[in-house]
Write an enzyme that holds these catalytic residues in place. Structure first.
Site, short mmCIF file in Angstrom:
data_model
loop_
_atom_site.label_atom_id
_atom_site.label_comp_id
_atom_site.label_asym_id
_atom_site.label_seq_id
_atom_site.Cartn_x
_atom_site.Cartn_y
_atom_site.Cartn_z
N HIS A 1 0.86 -1.18 0.00
CA HIS A 1 0.00 0.00 0.00
C HIS A 1 0.89 1.23 0.00
O HIS A 1 1.93 1.25 0.66
CB HIS A 1 -0.92 0.01 1.22
CG HIS A 1 -2.16 0.85 1.03
ND1 HIS A 1 -3.34 0.32 0.57
CD2 HIS A 1 -2.38 2.16 1.20
CE1 HIS A 1 -4.24 1.28 0.47
NE2 HIS A 1 -3.68 2.42 0.85
N ASP B 1 -13.91 2.88 6.85
CA ASP B 1 -12.91 3.58 6.03
C ASP B 1 -13.55 4.09 4.74
O ASP B 1 -13.21 5.18 4.27
CB ASP B 1 -11.72 2.66 5.70
CG ASP B 1 -10.64 3.43 4.94
OD1 ASP B 1 -10.17 4.46 5.46
OD2 ASP B 1 -10.27 3.03 3.83
N ARG C 1 -12.74 12.60 4.48
CA ARG C 1 -11.43 13.27 4.65
C ARG C 1 -10.98 13.90 3.34
O ARG C 1 -10.36 14.96 3.34
CB ARG C 1 -10.38 12.25 5.13
CG ARG C 1 -10.56 11.84 6.58
CD ARG C 1 -9.68 10.63 6.91
NE ARG C 1 -8.28 10.85 6.63
CZ ARG C 1 -7.48 9.92 6.07
NH1 ARG C 1 -7.95 8.73 5.73
NH2 ARG C 1 -6.22 10.19 5.86
N SER D 1 -6.57 4.31 8.39
CA SER D 1 -7.19 4.08 7.09
C SER D 1 -6.46 2.96 6.34
O SER D 1 -7.08 2.00 5.85
CB SER D 1 -7.14 5.39 6.28
OG SER D 1 -7.47 5.16 4.94
N LYS E 1 -7.62 -1.50 6.30
CA LYS E 1 -7.86 -2.24 5.05
C LYS E 1 -6.93 -3.46 4.96
O LYS E 1 -7.33 -4.55 4.59
CB LYS E 1 -7.63 -1.34 3.82
CG LYS E 1 -8.67 -0.25 3.65
CD LYS E 1 -8.57 0.44 2.29
CE LYS E 1 -7.50 1.50 2.20
NZ LYS E 1 -7.72 2.72 2.94
#
Ligand code: URA
Length: 410
Positions: A82, A161, A168, A183, A187
């Site tokens: 990520h 999220d 956000r 966040s 995930k």
């Protein structure tokens, strides 16, 4: 729970109890707490920060707002990566199919564009028919068949999220270490991974402007990963200029296809391999070979077809999403290109419609920047430094206002 007092205590710098955070997040995910209160709370967190205990509680509460994937006993190693967000960062589109060539499972959950940074889901959704909301059984069957699935948060997978991320994006509450940690890690923890590599960006186009802040973000994510039993590795990477030569949804799909077919730009290929080798059981040389010889491309075609798209469409994505107004920015004089500012290119892309100003906005898949020249190169007067893909003259003018300040030649 009295929500105004909960927000007030965070506003005033107090530590919130894990049980309260859990209750707040569960209430928000169920739709019992309105967006305006969640936005005020996010801004309070932005200014007051969170302790490690609060951040851990927030991450777990967000993970547990939906289901956590359960994999069959004896299934292959589950790995993922990520990024904390950058301009032109299309690595996931290349790395996910590449990793799947090694025999591991890649159950990737991504997000949409956030602030000035692009999002994997928006890029994938520029492919006609591509579905990013998959039911559990479907995702599992696809993993067993081809080893990779690319999906988004849904009402039953990280729903907190899904909502908070969108909120956000449009309330200037993105660059907060605890909010980013929760966040991303919610995930990734919902994926029940064995190994995770994090691409933590720093620089003008990143949420963390300094290397020190990026290190703090990396440390916080690795701590939560370790606490939850996931081997988590972080790499710090600069984001002062866009990655590759494109920024914008369909343009980035096009460049990803180029890379999967062995014609990727040097910086994009190098970063993809740097990240892939951190979680892969296969050596870098083999990964590089699969990128060059069409093996990763064939895996991409399986992925696209499995999720409702057509691989051939990804090769003609720029015909499908053709911007009506195309304008080049050319070098005014010869010299060395010393600056192609990632933040300003990102702001230009948002002004062109590649990102959102309100949660309800649709993104313009065709909009963005292409042919982005790399810094450090000698450029000749009149040479193209960037090509703008715009819907109309109004968005073009808005983008130009940013881009003229983005470029420097010495
Ligand atoms: N990526 C995410 O998924 N969340 C963030 O907050 C930032 C980047």
């Amino acid at each position: 729970m009295h929500i105004p007092s909960f927000i007030e205590r965070k506003r005033d710098g107090h530590e919130l109890a894990p049980v309260e955070i859990t209750e707040f997040i569960a209430g928000y995910a169920r739709g019992e707490i309105p967006d305006y209160q969640a936005a005020a709370w996010a801004m309070a967190v932005f200014f007051s920060g969170m302790t490690a205990t609060e951040t851990g509680a927030l991450t777990r509460a967000m993970r547990d707002s939906g289901r956590v994937c359960r994999w069959p006993a004896g299934s292959p190693l589950k790995v993922d990566k990520h990024s904390t967000g950058g301009i032109g960062d299309k690595v996931s589109l290349i790395l996910a199919p590449l990793l799947a060539c090694t025999g591991v499972w890649v159950p990737m959950i991504s997000g949409r564009g956030l602030g000035i940074t692009g999002g994997t889901l928006d890029k994938l959704e520029s492919i006609p028919g591509f579905r990013t909301a998959l039911a559990e059984g479907e995702a599992l069957a696809q993993l067993a068949r081809i080893g990779v699935v690319m999906m988004g948060q849904t009402t039953d997978l990280c729903p907190a999220d899904k909502k908070l991320y969108a909120l956000r994006d449009v309330t200037a509450t993105v660059p907060s270490i605890p909010l980013i940690v929760a966040s991303i890690m919610s995930k990734k923890l919902a994926e029940s991974l064995d190994r995770l590599v994090l691409d933590v960006k720093f620089g003008s186009g990143a949420f963390m402007k300094t290397r020190a802040d990026a290190q703090a973000l990396a440390d916080a994510m690795c701590a939560v990963g370790a606490e939850c039993g996931v081997e988590t590795i972080a790499m710090l990477n600069p984001m002062d200029e866009p990655l590759g030569h494109t920024a914008g949804n369909a343009l980035e799909v096009w460049e990803s296809v180029e890379t999967l077919q062995g014609r990727g730009p040097e910086d994009l290929v190098a970063l993809t391999l740097d990240l892939a080798e951190k979680v892969s059981p296969t050596p870098r040389a083999q990964l590089a070979k699969w990128l060059a010889d069409g093996t990763a491309w064939r895996k991409w075609t399986q992925l696209v077809e499995a999720q409702g798209g057509r691989a051939a469409d990804t090769e003609r994505i720029l015909e499908i999403h053709r911007a009506p107004v195309i304008r080049q920015i050319r070098a005014e004089r010869s010299g060395t290109l010393t600056r192609m500012d990632a933040e300003l290119v990102g702001r230009a892309c948002v002004a062109l419609g590649a990102g959102r100003a309100k949660t309800s906005d649709a993104v313009d898949f065709a909009a963005g920047c292409a042919d982005i020249a790399k810094t450090g190169r000698h450029v000749a007067a009149g040479e193209t430094l960037l090509t703008i893909h715009a819907r109309d003259e109004v968005t073009l003018a808005a983008a130009l206002a940013f881009l003229h300040r983005a470029i420097e030649i010495a």
